[in-house]
Enzyme design. Structure first.
Site, PDB file in Angstrom:
ATOM      1  N   ARG A  14      52.354  15.308  59.625  1.00  0.00           N
ATOM      2  CA  ARG A  14      53.655  15.213  60.293  1.00  0.00           C
ATOM      3  C   ARG A  14      54.176  13.801  60.443  1.00  0.00           C
ATOM      4  O   ARG A  14      55.069  13.536  61.251  1.00  0.00           O
ATOM      5  CB  ARG A  14      53.599  15.934  61.647  1.00  0.00           C
ATOM      6  CG  ARG A  14      53.314  17.386  61.449  1.00  0.00           C
ATOM      7  CD  ARG A  14      53.303  18.270  62.635  1.00  0.00           C
ATOM      8  NE  ARG A  14      52.744  19.526  62.171  1.00  0.00           N
ATOM      9  CZ  ARG A  14      51.440  19.810  62.140  1.00  0.00           C
ATOM     10  NH1 ARG A  14      50.565  18.945  62.629  1.00  0.00           N
ATOM     11  NH2 ARG A  14      51.007  20.941  61.641  1.00  0.00           N
TER      12      ARG A  14
ATOM     13  N   THR B 295      46.386  16.334  61.314  1.00  0.00           N
ATOM     14  CA  THR B 295      47.670  16.726  60.726  1.00  0.00           C
ATOM     15  C   THR B 295      48.854  16.150  61.498  1.00  0.00           C
ATOM     16  O   THR B 295      49.976  16.191  61.006  1.00  0.00           O
ATOM     17  CB  THR B 295      47.825  18.265  60.709  1.00  0.00           C
ATOM     18  OG1 THR B 295      47.695  18.758  62.044  1.00  0.00           O
ATOM     19  CG2 THR B 295      46.769  18.915  59.831  1.00  0.00           C
TER      20      THR B 295
ATOM     21  N   ASP C 245      47.300  34.106  69.821  1.00  0.00           N
ATOM     22  CA  ASP C 245      47.408  32.804  69.139  1.00  0.00           C
ATOM     23  C   ASP C 245      48.754  32.143  69.393  1.00  0.00           C
ATOM     24  O   ASP C 245      49.401  31.635  68.478  1.00  0.00           O
ATOM     25  CB  ASP C 245      47.170  32.930  67.629  1.00  0.00           C
ATOM     26  CG  ASP C 245      47.226  31.549  66.960  1.00  0.00           C
ATOM     27  OD1 ASP C 245      46.697  30.599  67.541  1.00  0.00           O
ATOM     28  OD2 ASP C 245      47.831  31.434  65.872  1.00  0.00           O
TER      29      ASP C 245
ATOM     30  N   ASN D  96      45.644  27.093  71.121  1.00  0.00           N
ATOM     31  CA  ASN D  96      45.002  28.371  71.431  1.00  0.00           C
ATOM     32  C   ASN D  96      43.511  28.209  71.721  1.00  0.00           C
ATOM     33  O   ASN D  96      42.846  27.342  71.153  1.00  0.00           O
ATOM     34  CB  ASN D  96      45.181  29.345  70.263  1.00  0.00           C
ATOM     35  CG  ASN D  96      44.579  28.821  68.977  1.00  0.00           C
ATOM     36  OD1 ASN D  96      45.181  27.960  68.336  1.00  0.00           O
ATOM     37  ND2 ASN D  96      43.413  29.311  68.589  1.00  0.00           N
TER      38      ASN D  96
ATOM     39  N   GLY E 120      41.677  24.444  65.701  1.00  0.00           N
ATOM     40  CA  GLY E 120      41.495  25.531  66.660  1.00  0.00           C
ATOM     41  C   GLY E 120      40.948  26.792  66.015  1.00  0.00           C
ATOM     42  O   GLY E 120      40.342  27.631  66.694  1.00  0.00           O
ATOM     43  N   GLU E 121      41.144  26.939  64.709  1.00  0.00           N
ATOM     44  CA  GLU E 121      40.652  28.127  63.999  1.00  0.00           C
ATOM     45  C   GLU E 121      39.207  27.936  63.547  1.00  0.00           C
ATOM     46  O   GLU E 121      38.634  28.783  62.861  1.00  0.00           O
ATOM     47  CB  GLU E 121      41.543  28.410  62.792  1.00  0.00           C
ATOM     48  CG  GLU E 121      42.841  29.093  63.156  1.00  0.00           C
ATOM     49  CD  GLU E 121      43.693  28.310  64.133  1.00  0.00           C
ATOM     50  OE1 GLU E 121      44.061  27.160  63.810  1.00  0.00           O
ATOM     51  OE2 GLU E 121      43.966  28.811  65.231  1.00  0.00           O
TER      52      GLU E 121
ATOM     53  N   SER F 129      43.041  18.611  65.086  1.00  0.00           N
ATOM     54  CA  SER F 129      43.335  19.963  64.613  1.00  0.00           C
ATOM     55  C   SER F 129      42.029  20.714  64.388  1.00  0.00           C
ATOM     56  O   SER F 129      40.972  20.093  64.199  1.00  0.00           O
ATOM     57  CB  SER F 129      44.137  19.908  63.310  1.00  0.00           C
ATOM     58  OG  SER F 129      45.347  19.211  63.487  1.00  0.00           O
TER      59      SER F 129
ATOM     60  N   TRP G 183      52.671  26.900  57.423  1.00  0.00           N
ATOM     61  CA  TRP G 183      52.188  28.266  57.653  1.00  0.00           C
ATOM     62  C   TRP G 183      53.122  29.290  56.995  1.00  0.00           C
ATOM     63  O   TRP G 183      52.694  30.193  56.295  1.00  0.00           O
ATOM     64  CB  TRP G 183      52.080  28.528  59.154  1.00  0.00           C
ATOM     65  CG  TRP G 183      51.292  29.756  59.504  1.00  0.00           C
ATOM     66  CD1 TRP G 183      50.794  30.702  58.632  1.00  0.00           C
ATOM     67  CD2 TRP G 183      50.898  30.173  60.810  1.00  0.00           C
ATOM     68  NE1 TRP G 183      50.117  31.681  59.333  1.00  0.00           N
ATOM     69  CE2 TRP G 183      50.172  31.384  60.662  1.00  0.00           C
ATOM     70  CE3 TRP G 183      51.089  29.646  62.084  1.00  0.00           C
ATOM     71  CZ2 TRP G 183      49.643  32.058  61.764  1.00  0.00           C
ATOM     72  CZ3 TRP G 183      50.568  30.329  63.177  1.00  0.00           C
ATOM     73  CH2 TRP G 183      49.848  31.518  63.008  1.00  0.00           C
TER      74      TRP G 183
END
Length: 597
Positions: A133, A177, A321, A279, A194-195, A192, A555
């Site tokens: 970003r 990111t 999420d 999340n 969270g997943e 980054s 996404w």
């Protein structure tokens, strides 16, 4: 690392204010007031994405034409946007995160190029495309936060590396990111992942040498979260001892998510940094009972020490999420008949929050898409959303497909930043209009492996076939003023100007300009690829320009960017956006617009 620099003569083209200042934000506070430049990703510390320039206005914007273009040479999603400082434009690209310094006095000639050499094993642990970003400026340096979580300081004049530091381990799923932010003598970055069960944090590094100054985690004991049990408040009440572990079962907080990959804002008068945490991990809520504090939370931290002054958890025990990382827009505004130092936040969960940024008082919380159905409203005393049982993926249980939940996991708005015009007093918000089916399942944690635990599919909200809207919002009344439907989600950041024009990009690739008062479309031009970048503007040699990165991905565009075809792939997004390939193709390009001479 590979570094290419051009002749020293080209460096003379760069016009800066003083550098090497003890407190870079003294320089940045002055620079952000100069509308000729665009010195921060969101335009200013308040993240308003507003420009005082008015040469391009509602009367003449229809005459815009392309001034020049520049290919980044990268095909994946291009989020963020260029910085403009004097005669130089700085742009960035997705992985491998190349940075270019372009000479505005010489038709965008490359002054220097910095191309990191990163291990490609980072790519599989990046959620939702290999985006970045943008870079930050401060103290004569350009700060790049690479995909492998390395923070790099580059000399803004030469592109030479001054220092670098690792902020995370990609082998554990930790990646970078987000765009850094410089405040005083520090540069801030989040994390980054969270997943992948990464525990979120915001970290401050000294801009001189990259030495870590402080790190505040999203969850954990008070010593980790930098909370004072009595002085740190939630809706005006002390959070209490170790509030960052008390609502987690056992040691689950150690893999609890709450990552911090969004935008950061700063109020120099209050000396507070604002951001949101994402999340909780995993996406299967049954596996992590409790409120899961402080995921899904708005944070206000002291810029010098990192100590949390106040927090507000928007979505306790998130079951959908609804990552809470979207930007915080800081405005002084009359709310409820009283002037407030307000913070306005458009959350993924579909509620727009207006808060008092001094003390964290909740002032307004209303839906900014009528389709939102997972909660009826927010209780203004407790701050808790009132969950509708039908759409509770926890109450429905594991291996049950809960259908018709609005919004989808990518939210009513994702990371694409909104804009605020002090001239109209209105917020301009790029939104998604997408719902989902959500089926949680058991998943085990292994470091560096996906820790999702849910299968999703996404589709347009009931009553139509469009996936997005561009809206104008009244943050005092909590009401939509006007709404323009868009075929696909509006994944581009907005820009409002003193010319009474608002700009945004579309996933098909259009740069659009609309009237700030009515929303009437005044201009559109189709760039070579879908736009998920953020529009900015600047003045050079007395002429105003509009600039935007196109390059489909992120996404919403992950299907095309990563070559995915299963409708449930891309965490459910591929099916919803399958028809994008009928309108655009991949390809990273900067397009700059001007009025005819």
């Amino acid at each position: 690392m590979r570094l290419k620099t051009t002749a020293a003569a080209a460096m003379a083209a760069i016009a800066f204010g003083s550098s090497g200042t003890a407190f870079a934000n003294a320089e940045l506070l002055k620079m952000q007031e100069n509308p000729n430049d665009w010195v921060m990703q969101n335009g200013d510390y308040a993240s308003t994405r507003y420009s005082k320039l008015n040469q391009i206005n509602a009367d003449n914007v229809k005459d815009l034409k392309v001034a020049w273009t520049f290919s980044t040479g990268v095909l994946r999603g291009h989020e963020g946007g260029p910085l403009v400082i004097g005669d130089v434009m700085y742009i960035h690209a997705p992985f491998p995160n190349t940075v270019f310094a372009l000479d505005l006095k010489n038709e965008g000639k490359i002054l220097w190029k910095y191309e990191p050499r990163q291990d490609t094993s980072v790519i599989p642990v990046m959620c939702c495309d290999t985006v970045n970003r943008g870079v930050a400026y401060g103290d004569g340096k350009i700060f790049l936060y690479q995909a492998d979580a390395t923070l790099v300081a580059l000399d803004a004049k030469s592109g030479e590396k001054v220092w670098s530091v690792s902020n995370g381990d990609p082998k554990k799923g930790e990646t970078g990111t987000s765009a850094p932010m410089v405040v005083k003598d520090k540069v801030y970055v989040g994390i980054s992942g969270g997943e992948f069960g990464v525990r979120g944090h915001l970290t401050a590094y000294n801009i001189k040498d990259g030495k870590q100054a402080w790190r505040g985690y999203s969850m954990g004991p008070d010593s980790d979260t930098l909370m004072d049990p009595q002085k740190t408040t939630h809706l005006g009440k002390p959070v209490g001892k170790d509030s960052g572990t008390a609502t987690w079962e056992g040691d689950q907080w150690k893999i609890g998510g709450g990552t911090t990959w969004g935008w950061y804002s700063y109020d120099p008068d209050l000396n507070l940094v604002y951001y949101g945490s994402g999340n909780p991990s995993t996406w299967n809520p049954v596996q992590r009972p409790g409120d899961n504090r402080w995921s899904m939370t708005i944070w206000a931290r002291d810029a010098d020490t990192g100590m949390a002054k106040w927090v507000y958890q928007m979505t306790p025990h998130d079951e959908w999420d609804y990552d809470g990382i979207n930007e915080m827009i800081l405005v002084d505004k009359e709310i409820g008949g009283k002037m407030r130092k307000a913070l306005v936040h458009f959350d993924r969960n579909g509620f727009a929050y207006t808060m008092d940024r001094e003390n964290g008082e909740l002032l307004v919380a209303e839906k900014y898409d009528p389709a939102v159905n997972w909660a009826t409203h927010v209780d203004m005393e407790t701050g808790r959303p009132q969950v509708v049982a039908k759409y509770s993926t926890h109450q429905n249980g594991e291996d049950v497909n809960s259908t018709g939940i609005c919004p989808a996991a990518l939210g009513t708005k994702d990371q694409q930043p909104a804009s605020y015009s002090p001239k109209t007093g209105v917020f301009y918000v790029p939104t998604n209009h997408v719902c989902m089916d959500y089926e949680p399942f058991q998943v085990s944690y292994t470091a560096g492996q996906p820790y999702v635990g849910a299968t999703l599919s996404m589709y347009p909200a009931p009553g139509g076939d469009h996936l997005g809207n561009f809206i104008a919002w009244d943050a005092d009344k909590g009401k939509i003023l006007w709404s323009n439907p868009e075929q696909f989600s509006v994944w581009s950041g907005a820009l409002s100007t003193a010319g009474d024009v608002v700009f945004y990009g579309t996933l098909e690739g259009y740069l659009k300009a609309v009237d700030a008062n009515t929303g009437k479309e005044l201009y559109k031009f189709k760039t070579p690829s879908g736009i998920i970048g953020n529009v900015n503007t600047y003045m050079h040699n007395g002429k105003q320009y509009i600039a935007v990165l196109s390059g489909l991905g992120g996404w919403a565009g992950i299907g095309m960017a990563a070559g995915l075809e299963d409708p449930t792939a891309g965490l459910g997004a591929v099916g919803a956006y399958a028809s994008l390939s009928e309108y655009t193709q991949l390809g990273g390009q900067l397009t700059v617009f001007e009025l005819p001479d």
